[in-house]
Design a protein around this motif. Structure first.
Motif, short mmCIF file in Angstrom:
data_model
loop_
_atom_site.label_atom_id
_atom_site.label_comp_id
_atom_site.label_asym_id
_atom_site.label_seq_id
_atom_site.Cartn_x
_atom_site.Cartn_y
_atom_site.Cartn_z
N VAL A 99 0.83 -1.20 0.00
CA VAL A 99 0.00 0.00 0.00
C VAL A 99 0.87 1.25 0.00
N VAL A 100 1.92 1.24 0.80
CA VAL A 100 2.80 2.41 0.86
C VAL A 100 3.45 2.66 -0.50
N HIS A 101 3.93 1.61 -1.14
CA HIS A 101 4.52 1.78 -2.47
C HIS A 101 3.49 2.28 -3.48
N PHE A 102 2.28 1.76 -3.38
CA PHE A 102 1.22 2.18 -4.29
C PHE A 102 0.91 3.67 -4.09
N MET A 103 0.81 4.10 -2.81
CA MET A 103 0.52 5.52 -2.53
C MET A 103 1.65 6.41 -3.04
N LEU A 104 2.88 5.96 -2.86
CA LEU A 104 4.02 6.73 -3.34
C LEU A 104 3.98 6.87 -4.86
N GLU A 105 3.60 5.80 -5.54
CA GLU A 105 3.48 5.86 -6.99
C GLU A 105 2.39 6.83 -7.43
N GLU A 106 1.33 6.96 -6.62
CA GLU A 106 0.27 7.92 -6.93
C GLU A 106 0.76 9.36 -6.72
N MET A 107 1.70 9.55 -5.81
CA MET A 107 2.15 10.90 -5.44
C MET A 107 3.32 11.40 -6.28
N VAL A 108 4.21 10.49 -6.68
CA VAL A 108 5.45 10.90 -7.36
C VAL A 108 5.59 10.12 -8.67
N VAL A 109 5.85 10.85 -9.75
CA VAL A 109 6.11 10.23 -11.05
C VAL A 109 7.40 10.84 -11.59
N ASN A 110 8.33 9.98 -11.98
CA ASN A 110 9.63 10.42 -12.51
C ASN A 110 10.32 11.44 -11.61
N GLY A 111 10.19 11.25 -10.30
CA GLY A 111 10.86 12.13 -9.35
C GLY A 111 10.15 13.44 -9.09
N CYS A 112 8.97 13.62 -9.68
CA CYS A 112 8.22 14.87 -9.49
C CYS A 112 6.94 14.59 -8.72
N ILE A 113 6.64 15.45 -7.76
CA ILE A 113 5.39 15.33 -7.02
C ILE A 113 4.27 15.72 -7.95
N VAL A 114 3.33 14.78 -8.16
CA VAL A 114 2.23 15.03 -9.09
C VAL A 114 0.88 15.06 -8.40
N GLU A 115 0.82 14.61 -7.16
CA GLU A 115 -0.46 14.58 -6.45
C GLU A 115 -0.24 14.91 -4.98
N THR A 116 -1.03 15.89 -4.48
CA THR A 116 -0.92 16.28 -3.07
C THR A 116 -2.25 16.17 -2.34
N SER A 117 -3.29 15.76 -3.04
CA SER A 117 -4.60 15.60 -2.43
C SER A 117 -4.70 14.22 -1.76
N LYS A 118 -4.91 14.21 -0.45
CA LYS A 118 -5.04 12.93 0.26
C LYS A 118 -6.20 12.10 -0.30
N ALA A 119 -7.29 12.77 -0.62
CA ALA A 119 -8.46 12.06 -1.16
C ALA A 119 -8.11 11.38 -2.48
N ASN A 120 -7.42 12.09 -3.36
CA ASN A 120 -7.05 11.52 -4.65
C ASN A 120 -6.04 10.38 -4.51
N ILE A 121 -5.18 10.47 -3.52
CA ILE A 121 -4.18 9.42 -3.29
C ILE A 121 -4.84 8.18 -2.71
N LEU A 122 -5.77 8.38 -1.79
CA LEU A 122 -6.39 7.25 -1.09
C LEU A 122 -7.52 6.58 -1.86
N THR A 123 -8.13 7.27 -2.82
CA THR A 123 -9.24 6.69 -3.58
C THR A 123 -8.84 5.38 -4.27
N PRO A 124 -7.75 5.33 -5.02
CA PRO A 124 -7.38 4.05 -5.64
C PRO A 124 -7.04 2.96 -4.61
N VAL A 125 -6.46 3.36 -3.48
CA VAL A 125 -6.13 2.39 -2.43
C VAL A 125 -7.41 1.80 -1.85
N GLN A 126 -8.41 2.65 -1.63
CA GLN A 126 -9.70 2.17 -1.11
C GLN A 126 -10.40 1.27 -2.11
N LEU A 127 -10.31 1.60 -3.40
CA LEU A 127 -10.89 0.74 -4.43
C LEU A 127 -10.17 -0.61 -4.47
#
Length: 132
Positions: A99-127
């Motif tokens: 789960v932690v790796h999955f959340m990190l992948e949602e937040m960072v792409v190619n070394g750049c932070i692409v997502e900072t919304s907790k809701a957007n990060i957690l939605t795929p994890v909850q699904l």
């Protein structure tokens, strides 16, 4: 009765998880946790992982920067509790590690932070949890 409580504590002594299987007031829990944590964290790694405290036997084990402490009745098998702690850690690592790796992948792409919304990060994890 067996297990009375399970604690997960960081190396600074802060409780990160506490589960009790007997009734204790919040005040009693705080006092007990403080006493046990100070006692266990003060011991070096060459000492045995079993400590007696009050009417409990404390079985503990360190994993990286976390300590897992289990309070049991006097008659409980210490080695079985060490195995239980290891099973708990492996199970948590298998589930939350992914789960932690999955959340990190949602937040960072190619070394750049692409997502900072907790809701957007957690939605795929909850699904993902719903499909399991």
């Amino acid at each position: 009765m067996g297990i009375r409580f399970v604690l997960m504590v960081n190396k600074q002594g802060q409780t990160r998880l506490a589960q009790y299987y007997e009734y204790l007031t919040l005040e009693e829990r705080r006092a007990l946790e403080g006493e046990i944590v100070r006692k266990c964290l003060a011991r070096n790694e060459h000492k045995c992982s079993f400590v007696e405290h009050r009417n409990y036997k404390i079985v503990y084990r360190r994993y990286a920067s976390l300590f897992f402490l289990v309070g049991v009745d006097d008659g409980e098998n210490e080695l079985a509790i060490l195995e239980f702690i290891h099973l708990l850690v492996e199970t948590m690592d298998r589930h939350f590690g992914n789960v932690v790796h999955f959340m990190l992948e949602e937040m960072v792409v190619n070394g750049c932070i692409v997502e900072t919304s907790k809701a957007n990060i957690l939605t795929p994890v909850q699904l993902l949890d719903k499909t399991s």
